[in-house]
Design a protein around this motif. Structure first.
Motif, PDB file in Angstrom:
ATOM      1  N   PRO A  59       1.030  -1.602   0.641  1.00 36.50           N
ATOM      2  CA  PRO A  59      -0.524  -0.212   0.144  1.00 36.50           C
ATOM      3  C   PRO A  59       0.428   1.244   0.062  1.00 36.50           C
ATOM      4  O   PRO A  59       0.127   2.291  -0.914  1.00 36.50           O
ATOM      5  N   ARG A  73      -3.069  -5.795  -2.830  1.00 36.39           N
ATOM      6  CA  ARG A  73      -2.782  -7.319  -1.651  1.00 36.39           C
ATOM      7  C   ARG A  73      -2.667  -8.625  -1.382  1.00 36.39           C
ATOM      8  O   ARG A  73      -2.833  -8.795  -1.844  1.00 36.39           O
ATOM      9  N   SER A  79       0.405 -15.757   4.693  1.00 31.78           N
ATOM     10  CA  SER A  79      -1.171 -15.703   5.417  1.00 31.78           C
ATOM     11  C   SER A  79      -2.164 -16.225   5.329  1.00 31.78           C
ATOM     12  O   SER A  79      -3.002 -15.223   5.881  1.00 31.78           O
ATOM     13  N   GLU A  95      -7.542 -12.237   5.961  1.00 28.93           N
ATOM     14  CA  GLU A  95      -6.652 -11.084   5.115  1.00 28.93           C
ATOM     15  C   GLU A  95      -6.490 -10.569   4.064  1.00 28.93           C
ATOM     16  O   GLU A  95      -6.338  -9.606   3.716  1.00 28.93           O
ATOM     17  N   ILE A  96      -7.510 -10.987   2.893  1.00 29.06           N
ATOM     18  CA  ILE A  96      -8.293 -10.214   2.035  1.00 29.06           C
ATOM     19  C   ILE A  96      -9.216  -9.365   2.691  1.00 29.06           C
ATOM     20  O   ILE A  96      -9.004  -8.392   1.657  1.00 29.06           O
ATOM     21  N   GLU A  97      -9.973  -9.363   3.422  1.00 25.90           N
ATOM     22  CA  GLU A  97     -10.738  -8.240   3.951  1.00 25.90           C
ATOM     23  C   GLU A  97      -9.785  -7.072   4.691  1.00 25.90           C
ATOM     24  O   GLU A  97     -11.097  -6.128   4.911  1.00 25.90           O
ATOM     25  N   GLY A  98      -8.851  -7.586   5.493  1.00 27.61           N
ATOM     26  CA  GLY A  98      -7.563  -6.251   5.592  1.00 27.61           C
ATOM     27  C   GLY A  98      -8.377  -5.988   7.170  1.00 27.61           C
ATOM     28  O   GLY A  98      -8.109  -5.104   8.358  1.00 27.61           O
ATOM     29  N   ASP A 101      -5.675  -5.587   9.776  1.00 25.98           N
ATOM     30  CA  ASP A 101      -4.253  -4.537   9.564  1.00 25.98           C
ATOM     31  C   ASP A 101      -3.892  -3.341  10.320  1.00 25.98           C
ATOM     32  O   ASP A 101      -2.827  -2.966  10.267  1.00 25.98           O
ATOM     33  N   ARG A 102      -4.701  -3.545  11.438  1.00 28.94           N
ATOM     34  CA  ARG A 102      -4.808  -2.444  12.545  1.00 28.94           C
ATOM     35  C   ARG A 102      -3.723  -3.087  12.987  1.00 28.94           C
ATOM     36  O   ARG A 102      -3.498  -2.454  14.251  1.00 28.94           O
ATOM     37  N   ARG A 104      -1.591  -5.324  12.854  1.00 28.17           N
ATOM     38  CA  ARG A 104      -0.354  -5.132  12.164  1.00 28.17           C
ATOM     39  C   ARG A 104       0.509  -3.986  12.102  1.00 28.17           C
ATOM     40  O   ARG A 104       1.692  -4.147  12.502  1.00 28.17           O
TER      41      ARG A 104
END
Length: 105
Positions: A59, A73, A79, A95-98, A101-102, A104
């Motif tokens: 990103p 992604r 993952s 993983e694909i929905e994110g 992310d927060r 990490r």
């Protein structure tokens, strides 16, 4: 690609598109930068080769509104593993929905 000369980079980008077009029967519209490595020069060569968009690997490599630096992604075996299995549908979807992310950041 950023470490290649102009001639080498242009040739690699355009030749790969021609080879894919020959194999697939039509030229691909999109390009994925190897390892996500891209700079302004390489993005220009991708545009010149006739691609309509390109994706980077991370990103932070993307640029809002730039069709030649779209974020993607990256999904790998690592993952999408569960705790006890080689593949977990839940981990893959998270993983694909994110969803992680927060955590990490």
């Amino acid at each position: 690609l950023p470490n290649a000369t102009d001639s080498e980079a242009r040739d690699e980008i355009s030749r790969s598109r021609q080879e894919l077009a020959r194999e697939l029967g039509q030229a691909p519209p999109g390009f994925a930068y190897p390892n996500g490595d891209c700079d302004d020069r390489i993005a220009g060569f991708v545009r010149e080769a006739g691609y309509t968009y390109a994706v980077v690997a991370m990103p932070e490599q993307s640029a809002a509104g730039d069709p030649f630096r779209i974020a993607r992604r990256c999904i790998s075996d690592h993952s999408s593993r569960g705790y006890a299995a080689p593949f977990s549908a839940a981990a893959f979807l998270a993983e694909i929905e994110g969803a992680l992310d927060r955590m990490r950041a």
